[in-house]
Design a protein around this motif. Structure first.
Motif, PDB file in Angstrom:
ATOM      1  N   LEU A 103       1.038  -0.916  -0.228  1.00 58.03           N
ATOM      2  CA  LEU A 103       0.030  -0.112  -0.004  1.00 58.03           C
ATOM      3  C   LEU A 103       1.116   1.293   0.578  1.00 58.03           C
ATOM      4  O   LEU A 103       1.590   1.260   0.977  1.00 58.03           O
ATOM      5  CB  LEU A 103      -1.145  -0.080   0.777  1.00 58.03           C
ATOM      6  N   ARG A 104       0.780   1.729  -0.902  1.00 56.82           N
ATOM      7  CA  ARG A 104       1.548   2.920  -0.743  1.00 56.82           C
ATOM      8  C   ARG A 104       0.227   4.799  -1.241  1.00 56.82           C
ATOM      9  O   ARG A 104      -0.367   4.283  -1.615  1.00 56.82           O
ATOM     10  CB  ARG A 104       1.906   3.408  -2.329  1.00 56.82           C
ATOM     11  N   ILE A 105       0.725   4.858  -0.048  1.00 59.86           N
ATOM     12  CA  ILE A 105      -0.432   5.932   0.759  1.00 59.86           C
ATOM     13  C   ILE A 105       0.010   7.315   1.236  1.00 59.86           C
ATOM     14  O   ILE A 105       1.438   8.080   1.137  1.00 59.86           O
ATOM     15  CB  ILE A 105      -0.661   5.807   2.180  1.00 59.86           C
ATOM     16  N   GLY A 106      -0.187   8.001   0.104  1.00 67.11           N
ATOM     17  CA  GLY A 106      -0.462   9.114   0.239  1.00 67.11           C
ATOM     18  C   GLY A 106      -0.944  10.680   0.177  1.00 67.11           C
ATOM     19  O   GLY A 106      -2.335  10.435  -0.054  1.00 67.11           O
ATOM     20  N   THR A 107      -0.541  11.680   0.398  1.00 67.62           N
ATOM     21  CA  THR A 107      -1.400  13.503   0.786  1.00 67.62           C
ATOM     22  C   THR A 107      -0.330  14.023  -0.439  1.00 67.62           C
ATOM     23  O   THR A 107       0.609  14.311  -0.255  1.00 67.62           O
ATOM     24  CB  THR A 107      -1.010  13.698   2.336  1.00 67.62           C
ATOM     25  N   PRO A 108      -1.574  14.162  -1.866  1.00 65.57           N
ATOM     26  CA  PRO A 108      -0.881  14.754  -2.200  1.00 65.57           C
ATOM     27  C   PRO A 108      -0.383  16.467  -1.692  1.00 65.57           C
ATOM     28  O   PRO A 108      -0.711  17.407  -0.939  1.00 65.57           O
ATOM     29  CB  PRO A 108      -2.337  15.480  -3.186  1.00 65.57           C
ATOM     30  N   THR A 109       0.058  16.761  -2.663  1.00 71.16           N
ATOM     31  CA  THR A 109       1.018  18.280  -2.704  1.00 71.16           C
ATOM     32  C   THR A 109       0.039  19.044  -3.414  1.00 71.16           C
ATOM     33  O   THR A 109      -0.718  18.722  -4.214  1.00 71.16           O
ATOM     34  CB  THR A 109       2.649  18.084  -2.831  1.00 71.16           C
ATOM     35  N   GLU A 110       0.527  20.613  -3.236  1.00 68.43           N
ATOM     36  CA  GLU A 110      -1.034  21.626  -3.815  1.00 68.43           C
ATOM     37  C   GLU A 110      -0.118  21.873  -5.791  1.00 68.43           C
ATOM     38  O   GLU A 110       0.983  20.957  -5.796  1.00 68.43           O
ATOM     39  CB  GLU A 110       0.170  23.044  -2.872  1.00 68.43           C
ATOM     40  N   GLY A 111      -1.245  21.318  -6.005  1.00 66.49           N
ATOM     41  CA  GLY A 111      -0.793  21.578  -7.484  1.00 66.49           C
ATOM     42  C   GLY A 111      -1.653  20.445  -8.035  1.00 66.49           C
ATOM     43  O   GLY A 111      -1.394  19.649  -9.155  1.00 66.49           O
ATOM     44  N   HIS A 112      -1.836  19.353  -7.418  1.00 60.93           N
ATOM     45  CA  HIS A 112      -1.685  17.455  -7.622  1.00 60.93           C
ATOM     46  C   HIS A 112      -2.800  16.602  -7.337  1.00 60.93           C
ATOM     47  O   HIS A 112      -2.829  15.948  -6.743  1.00 60.93           O
ATOM     48  CB  HIS A 112      -0.071  16.312  -6.870  1.00 60.93           C
ATOM     49  N   VAL A 113      -3.846  18.226  -6.570  1.00 57.48           N
ATOM     50  CA  VAL A 113      -5.140  17.238  -5.808  1.00 57.48           C
ATOM     51  C   VAL A 113      -5.621  16.378  -7.097  1.00 57.48           C
ATOM     52  O   VAL A 113      -6.223  17.078  -7.820  1.00 57.48           O
ATOM     53  CB  VAL A 113      -5.872  18.512  -4.856  1.00 57.48           C
TER      54      VAL A 113
END
Length: 113
Positions: A103-113
Motif C-alpha cells: 500500500l502506497r499511501i499519500g497526501t497530495p501536495t499543492e497542485g497535485h490534488v
C-alpha cells in the motif's frame, strides 16, 4: 450509484486482515462465506474508498500495489511507526499488509490534488 473501481487483495486470514486494515481507518462492511470452513470474501471501507479482501485462491496475487490518497498521511505514518517521504506529487508512506500486499499511501501536495 456512482461507478467505481474496487481493488481485490488476496489474504490468508480475512479476520486478521480486517484488523490490520482497521488500523488504517477502514471498517468492515460485510463478509460472505458460502459455507462454514470455506474462504471468506470481505469488504472494508474508509470513507468512499473500498477494498475487497479475499481468501479465495486465484482472486488476486500477493505483492499487489494499491495507491491510497488520504487527507493526513502523517497520522498513518505515526500509527505504523514509519517515516513520511516527499515525492514531487505527494507526501507518502509505503506499507505491506500481513499478506504482502503493498500500500502506497499519500497526501497530495499543492497542485497535485
Amino acid at each position: 450509484m456512482d461507478e467505481e473501481v474496487i481493488p481485490i487483495l488476496h489474504v490468508e486470514d480475512a479476520a486478521a486482515a480486517v484488523a490490520w486494515y482497521e488500523r488504517l481507518g477502514f471498517a468492515k462492511q460485510w463478509e460472505h462465506v458460502f459455507a462454514p470452513g470455506l474462504p471468506a470474501f470481505v469488504e472494508v471501507a474508509r470513507g468512499g474508498v473500498r477494498l475487497f479482501l479475499s481468501e479465495h485462491q486465484g482472486d488476486a496475487r500477493p505483492d499487489t500495489l494499491v495507491y491510497l490518497r488520504v487527507r493526513d498521511v502523517e497520522s498513518l505514518a505515526s500509527e505504523f511507526g514509519v517515516r513520511v517521504k516527499d515525492a514531487p506529487w505527494a507526501r507518502e508512506i509505503e506499507l505491506r499488509d500481513p499478506d504482502g500486499n503493498r500500500l502506497r499511501i499519500g497526501t497530495p501536495t499543492e497542485g497535485h490534488v
